[in-house]
Design an enzyme around this catalytic site. Structure first.
Site, mmCIF file in Angstrom:
data_model
loop_
_atom_site.group_PDB
_atom_site.id
_atom_site.type_symbol
_atom_site.label_atom_id
_atom_site.label_comp_id
_atom_site.label_asym_id
_atom_site.label_seq_id
_atom_site.Cartn_x
_atom_site.Cartn_y
_atom_site.Cartn_z
ATOM 1 N N CYS A 10 35.249 -40.610 20.912
ATOM 2 C CA CYS A 10 34.993 -38.469 21.133
ATOM 3 C C CYS A 10 35.736 -38.863 19.851
ATOM 4 C CB CYS A 10 34.539 -37.492 21.726
ATOM 5 S SG CYS A 10 36.714 -37.629 22.237
ATOM 6 N N ASN A 13 40.011 -37.831 21.186
ATOM 7 C CA ASN A 13 40.401 -38.651 22.482
ATOM 8 C C ASN A 13 41.262 -38.444 23.141
ATOM 9 O OD1 ASN A 13 41.777 -41.861 22.517
ATOM 10 N ND2 ASN A 13 39.712 -40.670 24.047
ATOM 11 N N CYS A 15 39.740 -35.297 24.967
ATOM 12 C CA CYS A 15 38.553 -33.665 26.502
ATOM 13 C C CYS A 15 37.858 -34.979 26.884
ATOM 14 C CB CYS A 15 37.325 -32.929 25.210
ATOM 15 S SG CYS A 15 39.311 -31.587 24.695
ATOM 16 N N ARG A 16 36.310 -34.903 25.983
ATOM 17 C CA ARG A 16 35.339 -35.977 25.880
ATOM 18 C C ARG A 16 35.488 -37.417 26.426
ATOM 19 N NH1 ARG A 16 31.861 -34.099 21.418
ATOM 20 N NH2 ARG A 16 33.877 -34.965 20.185
ATOM 21 N N SER A 17 35.999 -37.602 25.604
ATOM 22 C CA SER A 17 36.054 -39.232 25.762
ATOM 23 C C SER A 17 36.903 -40.250 27.104
ATOM 24 C CB SER A 17 36.231 -40.561 24.628
ATOM 25 O OG SER A 17 37.219 -39.912 24.377
ATOM 26 N N ASP A 125 31.014 -30.359 22.030
ATOM 27 C CA ASP A 125 32.618 -31.013 21.583
ATOM 28 C C ASP A 125 33.313 -29.428 23.138
ATOM 29 O OD1 ASP A 125 35.197 -30.887 21.399
ATOM 30 O OD2 ASP A 125 34.748 -30.741 19.295
HETATM 31 P P1 4NP Z 1 37.480 -34.540 21.531
HETATM 32 O O1 4NP Z 1 37.713 -32.814 21.808
HETATM 33 O O2 4NP Z 1 36.729 -34.899 20.211
HETATM 34 O O3 4NP Z 1 36.216 -34.118 22.401
HETATM 35 O O4 4NP Z 1 38.386 -34.693 22.588
HETATM 36 C C1 4NP Z 1 38.145 -32.215 20.830
HETATM 37 C C2 4NP Z 1 39.755 -32.787 20.848
HETATM 38 C C3 4NP Z 1 40.422 -32.452 19.410
HETATM 39 C C4 4NP Z 1 39.620 -31.799 18.229
HETATM 40 C C5 4NP Z 1 38.247 -31.652 18.036
HETATM 41 C C6 4NP Z 1 37.802 -32.095 19.683
HETATM 42 N N1 4NP Z 1 40.815 -30.809 16.988
HETATM 43 O O5 4NP Z 1 39.987 -31.276 16.035
HETATM 44 O O6 4NP Z 1 42.542 -31.149 17.577
#
Ligand code: 4NP
Length: 156
Positions: A10, A13, A15-17, A125
């Site tokens: 993602c 790294n 939240c989703r992945s 997201d």
């Molecule tokens: P992820 O979510 O891609 O599912 O881990 C996010 C985590 C942090 C950010 C964006 C999405 N960020 O912009 O910091």
């Protein structure tokens, strides 16, 4: 199937992945399968960080502990280290293609390509939303993990 290894990717790294990694490991364990699994982000902002507390909470609520995971950034070498690289959304799939994933050894796909009726779709997201978003993420990554495992059994 026995030699398969999967990297979930993602943006951050956190939240989703990591949720996809935890769901896939739990689903593989439940089937008695030991497969390589890891996760990474296309962005580097959170390298070294544990999963977001909201992601840890939704996983824990489903009996999966992801607290020990730490964020890392995907590298071109990952396309040689893993047989399957699975992106959470189309932006991250495009980033993986720019990194060289189109020519590497790993098979590239979207997680929801593995869920009947949802091919080409994104795992939303949840980072900027509330806890209900993380429940939706869990449902998506669980469906994706199950679909991916079923697909691997047919086409390793
Ligand atoms: P992820 O979510 O891609 O599912 O881990 C996010 C985590 C942090 C950010 C964006 C999405 N960020 O912009 O910091």
């Amino acid at each position: 199937m026995a030699g398969a290894s999967v990297l979930f990717v993602c943006l951050g790294n956190i939240c989703r992945s990591p949720l996809a990694e935890g769901a896939f490991r739990a689903a593989a364990d439940a089937r008695g399968l030991q497969l390589g699994v890891d996760s990474a982000g296309t962005g580097g902002w959170h390298v070294g960080a544990p999963p977001d507390p909201r992601a840890q909470a939704v996983a824990r609520a489903h009996g999966v502990d992801i607290s020990g995971l730490r964020a890392r950034q995907v590298t071109a070498a990952d396309f040689e280290l893993f047989t399957h690289v699975v992106a959470m959304d189309r932006d991250n799939l495009a980033a993986l293609r720019r990194l060289g994933g189109a020519s590497g050894g790993a098979r590239l796909s979207l997680l929801l390509d593995h869920v009947p009726g949802r091919a080409g779709g994104d795992v939303a997201d949840p980072y900027y939303g509330g806890p209900e978003g993380f429940l939706a993420t869990w449902a998506d990554v669980w469906a994706g993990a199950e679909g991916l495992l079923s697909g691997l059994a047919l086409r390793p």
